[in-house]
Scaffold this motif. Structure first.
Motif, PDB file in Angstrom:
ATOM      1  N   UNK A  25       0.831  -1.209   0.000  1.00  0.00           N
ATOM      2  CA  UNK A  25       0.000   0.000   0.000  1.00  0.00           C
ATOM      3  C   UNK A  25       0.864   1.257   0.000  1.00  0.00           C
ATOM      4  N   UNK A  26       1.902   1.260   0.827  1.00  0.00           N
ATOM      5  CA  UNK A  26       2.817   2.407   0.888  1.00  0.00           C
ATOM      6  C   UNK A  26       3.476   2.615  -0.471  1.00  0.00           C
ATOM      7  N   UNK A  27       3.988   1.529  -1.036  1.00  0.00           N
ATOM      8  CA  UNK A  27       4.673   1.635  -2.324  1.00  0.00           C
ATOM      9  C   UNK A  27       3.770   2.155  -3.426  1.00  0.00           C
ATOM     10  N   UNK A  28       2.526   1.713  -3.432  1.00  0.00           N
ATOM     11  CA  UNK A  28       1.591   2.183  -4.454  1.00  0.00           C
ATOM     12  C   UNK A  28       1.304   3.676  -4.325  1.00  0.00           C
ATOM     13  N   UNK A  29       1.269   4.167  -3.095  1.00  0.00           N
ATOM     14  CA  UNK A  29       0.957   5.582  -2.862  1.00  0.00           C
ATOM     15  C   UNK A  29       2.180   6.491  -3.036  1.00  0.00           C
ATOM     16  N   UNK A  30       3.367   5.919  -2.964  1.00  0.00           N
ATOM     17  CA  UNK A  30       4.585   6.734  -3.011  1.00  0.00           C
ATOM     18  C   UNK A  30       5.224   6.755  -4.396  1.00  0.00           C
ATOM     19  N   UNK A  31       4.504   6.337  -5.406  1.00  0.00           N
ATOM     20  CA  UNK A  31       5.041   6.354  -6.769  1.00  0.00           C
ATOM     21  C   UNK A  31       5.123   7.773  -7.295  1.00  0.00           C
ATOM     22  N   UNK A  40      11.317   9.913  -0.004  1.00  0.00           N
ATOM     23  CA  UNK A  40      11.403   9.344   1.339  1.00  0.00           C
ATOM     24  C   UNK A  40      10.353   9.967   2.253  1.00  0.00           C
ATOM     25  N   UNK A  41      10.132  11.260   2.126  1.00  0.00           N
ATOM     26  CA  UNK A  41       9.100  11.930   2.921  1.00  0.00           C
ATOM     27  C   UNK A  41       7.714  11.391   2.566  1.00  0.00           C
ATOM     28  N   UNK A  42       7.467  11.131   1.275  1.00  0.00           N
ATOM     29  CA  UNK A  42       6.179  10.545   0.870  1.00  0.00           C
ATOM     30  C   UNK A  42       5.986   9.163   1.489  1.00  0.00           C
ATOM     31  N   UNK A  43       7.049   8.356   1.480  1.00  0.00           N
ATOM     32  CA  UNK A  43       6.974   7.010   2.054  1.00  0.00           C
ATOM     33  C   UNK A  43       6.695   7.093   3.551  1.00  0.00           C
ATOM     34  N   UNK A  44       7.457   7.896   4.257  1.00  0.00           N
ATOM     35  CA  UNK A  44       7.306   7.988   5.705  1.00  0.00           C
ATOM     36  C   UNK A  44       6.021   8.694   6.120  1.00  0.00           C
ATOM     37  N   UNK A  45       5.434   9.454   5.214  1.00  0.00           N
ATOM     38  CA  UNK A  45       4.185  10.146   5.503  1.00  0.00           C
ATOM     39  C   UNK A  45       2.945   9.309   5.268  1.00  0.00           C
ATOM     40  N   UNK A  46       3.112   8.141   4.680  1.00  0.00           N
ATOM     41  CA  UNK A  46       1.962   7.265   4.419  1.00  0.00           C
ATOM     42  C   UNK A  46       1.524   6.575   5.709  1.00  0.00           C
ATOM     43  N   UNK A  47       0.220   6.587   6.008  1.00  0.00           N
ATOM     44  CA  UNK A  47      -0.261   5.925   7.231  1.00  0.00           C
ATOM     45  C   UNK A  47       0.027   4.421   7.261  1.00  0.00           C
TER      46      UNK A  47
END
Length: 135
Positions: A25-31, A40-47
């Motif tokens: 889920x994180x990977x799909x949202x951080x594309x 990295x901020x997008x990845x760490x910001x994902x719930x």
């Protein structure tokens, strides 16, 4: 003790599966993936990153507890059942296609775990002679 193993392996499987699916889920949202501070901020910001972290921490403590009590061979094999659960959940949640080689592989993993468990049960019951001992 059998209930302990069953509950422990179900917990381990659940934690591992949640961790893997959360990372998906994180990977799909951080594309798109890129090596940058913004990515990295997008990845760490994902719930869902919290689900991944909770899954890995839960799996670690569950695994360490199981290793104190369970025979290592079947325990190690059963821990790989996560491959099957993640594959099935990914097909349901992410519409990923399953092909016959994946299904055959999943069946072989399950068969291997069952055979190891049966072997361990027979050995514990004393119906199988240890290696090197006369039968």
């Amino acid at each position: 003790m059998r209930r302990f193993y069953l509950v422990g392996f179900v917990l381990l499987l659940s934690f591992d599966t949640v961790a893997q699916l959360s990372l998906k889920f994180v990977g799909d949202q951080a594309l798109p993936v890129e090596m940058s501070a913004a990515w990295l901020a997008r990845v760490l910001g994902e719930p869902w990153i919290l689900g991944a972290l909770a899954g890995y921490v839960g799996a670690f403590f569950t695994w360490m507890t199981l290793l104190k009590h369970a025979p290592i061979g079947p325990a190690f094999a059963a821990s790989h059942l996560e491959i099957v659960t993640v594959m099935g959940a990914s097909a349901l949640l992410f519409d990923e296609r399953l092909h016959w080689p994946q299904l055959v592989g999943a069946a072989l993993i399950i068969l291997g775990i069952v055979l190891l468990a049966m072997s361990e049960s027979e050995e514990a019951a004393g119906t199988v002679a240890p290696e090197g001992a006369p039968a």
